[in-house]
Design an enzyme around this catalytic site. Structure first.
Site, PDB file in Angstrom:
ATOM      1  N   CYS A 101       0.902  -1.168   0.000  1.00 17.91           N
ATOM      2  CA  CYS A 101       0.000   0.000   0.000  1.00 17.91           C
ATOM      3  C   CYS A 101       0.933   1.208   0.000  1.00 17.91           C
ATOM      4  O   CYS A 101       1.189   1.801   1.037  1.00 17.91           O
ATOM      5  CB  CYS A 101      -0.880  -0.008   1.246  1.00 17.91           C
ATOM      6  SG  CYS A 101      -2.038  -1.381   1.292  1.00 17.91           S
ATOM      7  N   ALA A 102       1.437   1.552  -1.161  1.00 15.88           N
ATOM      8  CA  ALA A 102       2.680   2.338  -1.199  1.00 15.88           C
ATOM      9  C   ALA A 102       2.524   3.860  -1.289  1.00 15.88           C
ATOM     10  O   ALA A 102       3.422   4.580  -0.886  1.00 15.88           O
ATOM     11  CB  ALA A 102       3.533   1.862  -2.369  1.00 15.88           C
ATOM     12  N   ALA A 103       1.420   4.334  -1.861  1.00  9.45           N
ATOM     13  CA  ALA A 103       1.333   5.777  -2.142  1.00  9.45           C
ATOM     14  C   ALA A 103       1.167   6.573  -0.846  1.00  9.45           C
ATOM     15  O   ALA A 103       0.496   6.116   0.064  1.00  9.45           O
ATOM     16  CB  ALA A 103       0.152   6.042  -3.063  1.00  9.45           C
ATOM     17  N   GLY A 163       4.412   7.012  -1.178  1.00  8.19           N
ATOM     18  CA  GLY A 163       5.748   6.474  -1.441  1.00  8.19           C
ATOM     19  C   GLY A 163       6.809   6.830  -0.421  1.00  8.19           C
ATOM     20  O   GLY A 163       7.993   6.558  -0.667  1.00  8.19           O
ATOM     21  N   LYS A 222       7.569   5.486   2.421  1.00  2.72           N
ATOM     22  CA  LYS A 222       8.292   4.316   2.929  1.00  2.72           C
ATOM     23  C   LYS A 222       8.970   3.556   1.786  1.00  2.72           C
ATOM     24  O   LYS A 222      10.021   2.954   1.979  1.00  2.72           O
ATOM     25  CB  LYS A 222       7.348   3.424   3.735  1.00  2.72           C
ATOM     26  CG  LYS A 222       6.767   4.166   4.929  1.00  2.72           C
ATOM     27  CD  LYS A 222       5.902   3.325   5.804  1.00  2.72           C
ATOM     28  CE  LYS A 222       5.171   4.182   6.819  1.00  2.72           C
ATOM     29  NZ  LYS A 222       4.092   5.004   6.246  1.00  2.72           N
ATOM     30  N   ASP A 243      -0.347   0.383  -5.385  1.00  2.00           N
ATOM     31  CA  ASP A 243      -1.420   1.086  -4.682  1.00  2.00           C
ATOM     32  C   ASP A 243      -2.680   0.940  -5.515  1.00  2.00           C
ATOM     33  O   ASP A 243      -2.614   0.866  -6.751  1.00  2.00           O
ATOM     34  CB  ASP A 243      -1.081   2.567  -4.473  1.00  2.00           C
ATOM     35  CG  ASP A 243      -1.891   3.161  -3.320  1.00  2.00           C
ATOM     36  OD1 ASP A 243      -1.372   3.218  -2.186  1.00  2.00           O
ATOM     37  OD2 ASP A 243      -3.066   3.532  -3.555  1.00  2.00           O
ATOM     38  N   ASP A 259      -4.412  -4.175  -6.428  1.00  2.00           N
ATOM     39  CA  ASP A 259      -5.204  -4.376  -5.220  1.00  2.00           C
ATOM     40  C   ASP A 259      -4.477  -5.418  -4.378  1.00  2.00           C
ATOM     41  O   ASP A 259      -4.344  -6.571  -4.782  1.00  2.00           O
ATOM     42  CB  ASP A 259      -6.605  -4.867  -5.630  1.00  2.00           C
ATOM     43  CG  ASP A 259      -7.502  -5.098  -4.427  1.00  2.00           C
ATOM     44  OD1 ASP A 259      -6.997  -5.056  -3.285  1.00  2.00           O
ATOM     45  OD2 ASP A 259      -8.708  -5.328  -4.636  1.00  2.00           O
ATOM     46  N   CYS A 282      -1.195   3.837  10.961  1.00  2.00           N
ATOM     47  CA  CYS A 282      -1.039   5.074  11.736  1.00  2.00           C
ATOM     48  C   CYS A 282      -2.299   5.253  12.581  1.00  2.00           C
ATOM     49  O   CYS A 282      -2.906   6.319  12.602  1.00  2.00           O
ATOM     50  CB  CYS A 282      -0.745   6.283  10.846  1.00  2.00           C
ATOM     51  SG  CYS A 282      -1.946   6.561   9.539  1.00  2.00           S
TER      52      CYS A 282
END
Ligand SMILES: C[S@@+](CC[C@H](N)C(=O)[O-])C[C@H]1O[C@@H](n2cnc3c(N)ncnc32)[C@H](O)[C@@H]1O
Length: 432
Positions: free
Chosen positions: A250-252, A254, A256, A274, A300, A372
């Protein structure tokens, strides 16, 4: 050129967040775009401030009104909160608050309400009624459902968490270890008269005061990035080995992804996916600035059949979609956009993604689950349930919380955002 009224803009931003359920990060940047740097900062300060203190400002204004504004004039309610915020929380000269806020009513096409705005603000200024504090919603400026959830989860710390959520957030930087050691960048900051100190993880740096990124040494060349210290633990905790195939699920936008590439130049391939195609662009921009590269795809993470090809992964970072209740100090709109019912849906989504990612992790591979959030159902309970239904998963405790399932960082702890990490290793069949 026609000058834009800063108070009118802030009132419209608050209206769009509270009444139209749009996120602050969606509406604020475009509202600020045509403004000078000083006006940008003022719109930001007022919009964040109103959203932080919303229940008390709403109450202060509501008791002054004999009836609610109709739909067409509803933005004026927000303008009055903007005025009240300045009177109660800012050091703006009184005459500027009054005249500019009345002028803002005109800019918002509510000339017929300018007298009312003037009268209410003058009355608030003259009588200075104290801010309401008789209920926890007023005292802590959070919705009741969230206060109850946090109170149940943290019977000894709930007040501190709620208070921390209403603080201004500090500015953390991440040194790009590929370009220079952190000690060098700290020296460069000092040279530029920017006071900063080393943070808890290898490349974290805390600025004494927030600064615009253009003031930071070689920012555009990729020497540093803006990222909270709590988020910087992701790359530290994943620990990638030479030639690892890594998935950032779940990168966006970006943050991390880039940190993993800076920290582990020996990674064989980093696949960053993402589900939101328009959010992939920000990963690309971040990578370009930092002179890094990754295999970016729309995908997904709960259904690999639609995008995944090739081998399984040695490492997976799953920075799951979550309630974001750990980052309220940076995003005060979360308090008013999230609903209690969202949490159940998020927990289900996280579990689906976790199960799907697990299927694509190599034996002996490690998955780092991150949110988070401060809510146990998204964090410790989520992982406890996963461990209960997944016989080949082993929990690897994190040294900061050796006795617990995962590591819960609370908002404000060591100046960090609220975050949660759990490290899971996939057992080999022979270990079962
Ligand atoms: C917490 S954010 C990730 C932040 C990012 N890791 C970083 O450090 O910049 C969660 C992301 O998950 C994405 N997302 C939500 N559901 C997803 C799914 N099923 N598959 C892939 N990405 C998903 C959202 O679009 C959002 O960008």
């Amino acid at each position: 050129m026609k000058t834009l009224n800063v108070r009118a803009i802030a009132a419209r931003v608050c209206f769009q967040v509270v009444e139209q359920q749009q996120s602050l990060s969606q509406v604020l940047p475009s509202a600020q775009q045509p403004l000078s740097p000083a006006d940008k900062a003022l719109v930001g300060e007022i919009s964040y401030g109103v959203l932080r203190h919303l229940p008390v400002l709403d109450q202060l204004v509501s008791v002054q009104l004999s009836k609610k504004f109709g739909r067409k004039d509803r933005v004026i309610h927000h303008l009055l909160m903007v005025g009240a915020y300045q009177l109660y929380f800012m050091r703006t000269a009184k005459y500027a608050v009054l005249s500019e806020t009345v002028e803002a009513a005109r800019a918002l096409k509510a000339k017929h309400l300018t007298k009312l705005v003037n009268a209410i603000l003058r009355k608030l200024d003259r009588e200075r009624p104290s801010l309401p504090d008789e209920t926890p919603v007023f005292k802590y400026r959070h919705p009741n459902w969230l206060i109850q959830k946090i109170k149940t989860a943290y019977p000894h710390h709930w007040q501190t968490i709620l208070e921390q959520n209403n603080q201004r957030s500090p500015m953390w930087l991440r040194n790009n270890a590929r370009q220079q050691p952190r000690s060098q960048y700290l020296a460069d900051l000092k040279q530029a008269d920017i006071h900063a100190s080393a943070g808890p993880s290898d490349n974290a740096m805390l600025l004494e005061q927030p600064h615009g990124v253009t003031q930071l040494p070689r920012f555009m060349e990729g020497s540093a990035s803006v990222q909270d210290a709590a988020a910087q633990w992701a790359a530290e905790l994943l620990i990638c080995q030479p030639n690892d195939r890594v998935l950032d699920a779940c990168a966006a936008p970006g943050g991390k992804t880039c940190h993993l590439l800076e920290r582990y130049p020996w990674i064989q391939e980093l696949v960053a996916i993402d589900i939101e195609p328009q959010r992939l662009q920000s990963i690309d921009e971040n990578l370009k600035r930092l002179q890094l590269s990754a295999n970016i795809q729309v995908g997904d993470a709960s259904d690999f059949s639609t995008w995944h090809q090739g081998a399984h992964y040695d490492r997976i970072l799953l920075d799951a979609p979550c309630s974001a209740t750990g980052v309220i100090r940076r995003h005060p709109d979360i308090k008013w956009l999230r609903q209690a019912s969202d949490i159940t849906c998020l927990v289900k989504r996280q579990a689906d993604i976790l199960d799907a990612c697990w299927q694509h992790l190599k034996p002996n591979g490690v998955l780092l689950y991150a949110t988070c959030s401060v809510l146990p159902e998204e964090n410790e309970q989520q992982i406890a349930n996963f461990l209960a239904r997944t016989p080949n998963a082993k929990h690897c405790p994190i040294e900061h919380a050796p006795e617990k399932i995962g590591w819960q960082i609370l908002p404000g702890q060591d100046n960090m955002d609220g975050f949660y990490y759990a490290r899971l290793q996939k057992l080999m069949e022979t270990d079962l």
